[in-house]
Design a protein around this motif. Structure first.
Motif, PDB file in Angstrom:
ATOM      1  N   GLY A 155      -5.190   0.833   4.364  1.00  0.00           N
ATOM      2  CA  GLY A 155      -4.057  -0.028   4.051  1.00  0.00           C
ATOM      3  C   GLY A 155      -2.736   0.615   4.412  1.00  0.00           C
ATOM      4  O   GLY A 155      -1.837  -0.034   4.980  1.00  0.00           O
ATOM      5  N   VAL A 156      -2.583   1.904   4.102  1.00  0.00           N
ATOM      6  CA  VAL A 156      -1.353   2.614   4.446  1.00  0.00           C
ATOM      7  C   VAL A 156      -1.208   2.710   5.961  1.00  0.00           C
ATOM      8  O   VAL A 156      -0.128   2.466   6.516  1.00  0.00           O
ATOM      9  N   ARG A 157      -2.292   3.046   6.647  1.00  0.00           N
ATOM     10  CA  ARG A 157      -2.226   3.165   8.113  1.00  0.00           C
ATOM     11  C   ARG A 157      -1.866   1.827   8.755  1.00  0.00           C
ATOM     12  O   ARG A 157      -1.111   1.778   9.730  1.00  0.00           O
ATOM     13  N   GLU A 158      -2.367   0.751   8.197  1.00  0.00           N
ATOM     14  CA  GLU A 158      -2.061  -0.567   8.749  1.00  0.00           C
ATOM     15  C   GLU A 158      -0.578  -0.902   8.584  1.00  0.00           C
ATOM     16  O   GLU A 158       0.049  -1.465   9.495  1.00  0.00           O
ATOM     17  N   GLU A 159      -0.002  -0.539   7.424  1.00  0.00           N
ATOM     18  CA  GLU A 159       1.420  -0.812   7.212  1.00  0.00           C
ATOM     19  C   GLU A 159       2.287   0.024   8.140  1.00  0.00           C
ATOM     20  O   GLU A 159       3.296  -0.460   8.678  1.00  0.00           O
ATOM     21  N   ILE A 160       1.916   1.283   8.339  1.00  0.00           N
ATOM     22  CA  ILE A 160       2.666   2.124   9.262  1.00  0.00           C
ATOM     23  C   ILE A 160       2.599   1.551  10.677  1.00  0.00           C
ATOM     24  O   ILE A 160       3.605   1.483  11.391  1.00  0.00           O
ATOM     25  N   ALA A 161       1.415   1.114  11.081  1.00  0.00           N
ATOM     26  CA  ALA A 161       1.268   0.532  12.422  1.00  0.00           C
ATOM     27  C   ALA A 161       2.121  -0.713  12.582  1.00  0.00           C
ATOM     28  O   ALA A 161       2.672  -0.968  13.653  1.00  0.00           O
ATOM     29  N   ARG A 162       2.244  -1.472  11.499  1.00  0.00           N
ATOM     30  CA  ARG A 162       3.060  -2.698  11.561  1.00  0.00           C
ATOM     31  C   ARG A 162       4.495  -2.392  11.946  1.00  0.00           C
ATOM     32  O   ARG A 162       5.142  -3.170  12.654  1.00  0.00           O
ATOM     33  N   TRP A 163       5.007  -1.248  11.476  1.00  0.00           N
ATOM     34  CA  TRP A 163       6.416  -0.932  11.688  1.00  0.00           C
ATOM     35  C   TRP A 163       6.641   0.073  12.807  1.00  0.00           C
ATOM     36  O   TRP A 163       7.779   0.477  13.055  1.00  0.00           O
ATOM     37  N   GLU A 203       5.024   9.182  -2.097  1.00  0.00           N
ATOM     38  CA  GLU A 203       4.373   7.869  -2.111  1.00  0.00           C
ATOM     39  C   GLU A 203       3.059   7.889  -2.877  1.00  0.00           C
ATOM     40  O   GLU A 203       2.456   6.827  -3.101  1.00  0.00           O
ATOM     41  N   TRP A 204       2.605   9.090  -3.252  1.00  0.00           N
ATOM     42  CA  TRP A 204       1.361   9.256  -3.999  1.00  0.00           C
ATOM     43  C   TRP A 204       1.718   9.796  -5.380  1.00  0.00           C
ATOM     44  O   TRP A 204       2.233  10.909  -5.490  1.00  0.00           O
ATOM     45  N   PRO A 205       1.474   9.025  -6.460  1.00  0.00           N
ATOM     46  CA  PRO A 205       1.950   9.418  -7.798  1.00  0.00           C
ATOM     47  C   PRO A 205       1.569  10.836  -8.210  1.00  0.00           C
ATOM     48  O   PRO A 205       2.393  11.569  -8.769  1.00  0.00           O
ATOM     49  N   HIS A 260       0.816  -1.214   0.000  1.00  0.00           N
ATOM     50  CA  HIS A 260       0.000   0.000   0.000  1.00  0.00           C
ATOM     51  C   HIS A 260       0.849   1.262   0.000  1.00  0.00           C
ATOM     52  O   HIS A 260       0.596   2.206  -0.751  1.00  0.00           O
ATOM     53  N   THR A 261       1.861   1.286   0.839  1.00  0.00           N
ATOM     54  CA  THR A 261       2.709   2.469   0.950  1.00  0.00           C
ATOM     55  C   THR A 261       3.704   2.570  -0.191  1.00  0.00           C
ATOM     56  O   THR A 261       4.025   3.670  -0.643  1.00  0.00           O
ATOM     57  N   ASP A 262       4.196   1.430  -0.661  1.00  0.00           N
ATOM     58  CA  ASP A 262       5.265   1.410  -1.662  1.00  0.00           C
ATOM     59  C   ASP A 262       4.974   0.346  -2.719  1.00  0.00           C
ATOM     60  O   ASP A 262       5.726  -0.612  -2.878  1.00  0.00           O
ATOM     61  N   PRO A 263       3.859   0.489  -3.456  1.00  0.00           N
ATOM     62  CA  PRO A 263       3.448  -0.582  -4.380  1.00  0.00           C
ATOM     63  C   PRO A 263       4.438  -0.846  -5.504  1.00  0.00           C
ATOM     64  O   PRO A 263       4.539  -1.978  -5.989  1.00  0.00           O
ATOM     65  N   SER A 264       5.180   0.159  -5.928  1.00  0.00           N
ATOM     66  CA  SER A 264       6.160  -0.027  -7.009  1.00  0.00           C
ATOM     67  C   SER A 264       7.488  -0.564  -6.493  1.00  0.00           C
ATOM     68  O   SER A 264       8.349  -0.936  -7.276  1.00  0.00           O
ATOM     69  N   HIS A 319      -3.212  13.927   4.591  1.00  0.00           N
ATOM     70  CA  HIS A 319      -4.659  13.724   4.510  1.00  0.00           C
ATOM     71  C   HIS A 319      -4.981  12.444   3.753  1.00  0.00           C
ATOM     72  O   HIS A 319      -5.854  11.659   4.172  1.00  0.00           O
ATOM     73  N   ALA A 320      -4.265  12.194   2.641  1.00  0.00           N
ATOM     74  CA  ALA A 320      -4.499  10.969   1.871  1.00  0.00           C
ATOM     75  C   ALA A 320      -4.182   9.740   2.714  1.00  0.00           C
ATOM     76  O   ALA A 320      -4.877   8.710   2.633  1.00  0.00           O
ATOM     77  N   GLU A 321      -3.167   9.850   3.545  1.00  0.00           N
ATOM     78  CA  GLU A 321      -2.784   8.740   4.412  1.00  0.00           C
ATOM     79  C   GLU A 321      -3.886   8.442   5.434  1.00  0.00           C
ATOM     80  O   GLU A 321      -4.188   7.276   5.728  1.00  0.00           O
ATOM     81  N   GLU A 322      -4.481   9.501   5.970  1.00  0.00           N
ATOM     82  CA  GLU A 322      -5.570   9.322   6.946  1.00  0.00           C
ATOM     83  C   GLU A 322      -6.745   8.569   6.335  1.00  0.00           C
ATOM     84  O   GLU A 322      -7.463   7.854   7.042  1.00  0.00           O
ATOM     85  N   LEU A 323      -6.944   8.732   5.027  1.00  0.00           N
ATOM     86  CA  LEU A 323      -8.088   8.120   4.342  1.00  0.00           C
ATOM     87  C   LEU A 323      -7.779   6.736   3.776  1.00  0.00           C
ATOM     88  O   LEU A 323      -8.635   6.133   3.137  1.00  0.00           O
ATOM     89  N   SER A 324      -6.558   6.238   4.001  1.00  0.00           N
ATOM     90  CA  SER A 324      -6.162   4.943   3.448  1.00  0.00           C
ATOM     91  C   SER A 324      -5.913   3.934   4.569  1.00  0.00           C
ATOM     92  O   SER A 324      -4.840   3.938   5.188  1.00  0.00           O
TER      93      SER A 324
END
Length: 325
Positions: free
Chosen positions: A179-187, A280-282, A53-57, A172-177
């Motif tokens: 998947g991104v929040r879950e990955e950040i919490a993981r680390w 992280e957002w194209p 989610h955070t780094d798909p590429s 703001h985009a991060e707050e609405l995602s």
């Protein structure tokens, strides 16, 4: 006469230094393999540490691994060896990022001078002072980026205003995602000294009470015991590191350039932090590019200044990331 190759103890020491490199969320997404038979050290991505989610590429992953490659070069040069790196050597093996061989070098290798900065460089999420970074120091950092085939641009006031707006958009985009929040919490969530990866609570830095420095708040809305608030810089010194092209090899080169800039900055007495959040957002990454620059593809946003010393973040033991056969 057979070509001499470095011994296992030396390579292990160099890999240990390589792993001091910064990486996205301190995930440390690298795996090394040293073949004593041919003296080749392979670097592979650790697929278990990707962030879909955070780094798909996997651009961020490549930059972190590129930074580790530069540390490897510095450590080998300090010991009198030159690291010769082939990037992406096997088209059919995309997880193999680089193969490095070593030759003894009788010449002075300029990257060896950066060796003392390897263990002093730490990402700082603390406020920096209002002291201006001298132009001569900034010129040296531009030269460090050029030496690695990249470019370091220091935006003017109006460009920084736009850049900071893009950082707020990314937050703001991060707050609405989710998947991104879950990955950040993981680390970040629960990452204390016993865990050899991620961002521990002591490295989160204070909450921003005031100021405009783009320092990512990895705690989000989570309460962290003992965490204070602070005033950050009103006029942060920001630099954008970019490359002409945007392929996987360019990401690895950008990582080497980023680490060279960070080590040179540390050598010059600066504190540093990295911000990949707006990249992280194209759509935001495209907006942050400088149209008049010859680079065209921003790879990393670097904050520079004078700040307090901060502790190191944890690292995986070398036994987890290096296999010798």
């Amino acid at each position: 006469m057979p070509t001499r190759t470095p011994d296992t103890m030396s390579v292990t020491s160099w890999v240990t230094d390589a792993t001091l490199a910064p990486s996205m969320h301190n995930a440390q997404p690298w795996l090394f393999h040293y073949s004593r038979a041919d003296g080749a050290l392979s670097l592979r991505m650790d697929a278990a540490r990707t962030m879909p989610h955070t780094d798909p590429s996997t651009r961020g992953l490549h930059i972190g691994c590129g930074a580790a490659l530069f540390n490897l070069r510095v450590a080998a040069a300090h010991a009198g060896w030159e690291a010769r790196i082939r990037l992406m050597p096997e088209v059919t093996d995309p997880e193999l990022l680089a193969v490095t061989t070593f030759v003894q070098s009788g010449e002075n290798n300029d990257v060896a001078d950066l060796y003392p900065a390897l263990r002093r460089r730490h990402t700082s999420r603390e406020p920096f002072s209002d002291e201006t970074v001298p132009e001569a120091v900034l010129d040296g950092l531009r030269g460090a980026a050029r030496a690695e085939g990249a470019r370091l641009d220091l935006p003017g006031d109006w460009q920084i205003e736009t850049m900071l707006e893009l950082v707020w958009d990314a937050e703001h985009a991060e707050e609405l995602s989710p998947g991104v929040r879950e990955e950040i919490a993981r680390w970040t969530a629960g990452t204390e000294s016993a865990r050899p990866e991620g961002i521990p609570s002591y490295a989160l830095g204070p909450r921003r009470y005031d100021g405009r420095a783009p320092v990512r708040d990895f705690a989000g809305g989570r309460q962290v015991e003992g965490r204070r608030s602070a005033v950050f810089e009103q006029s942060p010194c920001l630099a954008v590191l970019g490359t002409r092209e945007d392929e996987r090899k360019d990401w690895l080169r950008a990582g080497q350039a980023t680490e060279r800039v960070l080590l040179q900055a540390t050598h010059d007495g600066l504190s540093t932090s990295l911000s990949s959040q707006p990249l992280e957002w194209p759509e935001l990454r495209w907006a942050i590019r400088e149209p008049t620059s010859g680079t065209g593809h921003p790879q990393m946003l670097i904050r520079l200044g004078y700040g307090p010393e901060v502790p190191a973040t944890p690292r995986r033991p070398v036994s987890e990331v290096l296999v010798v056969t």
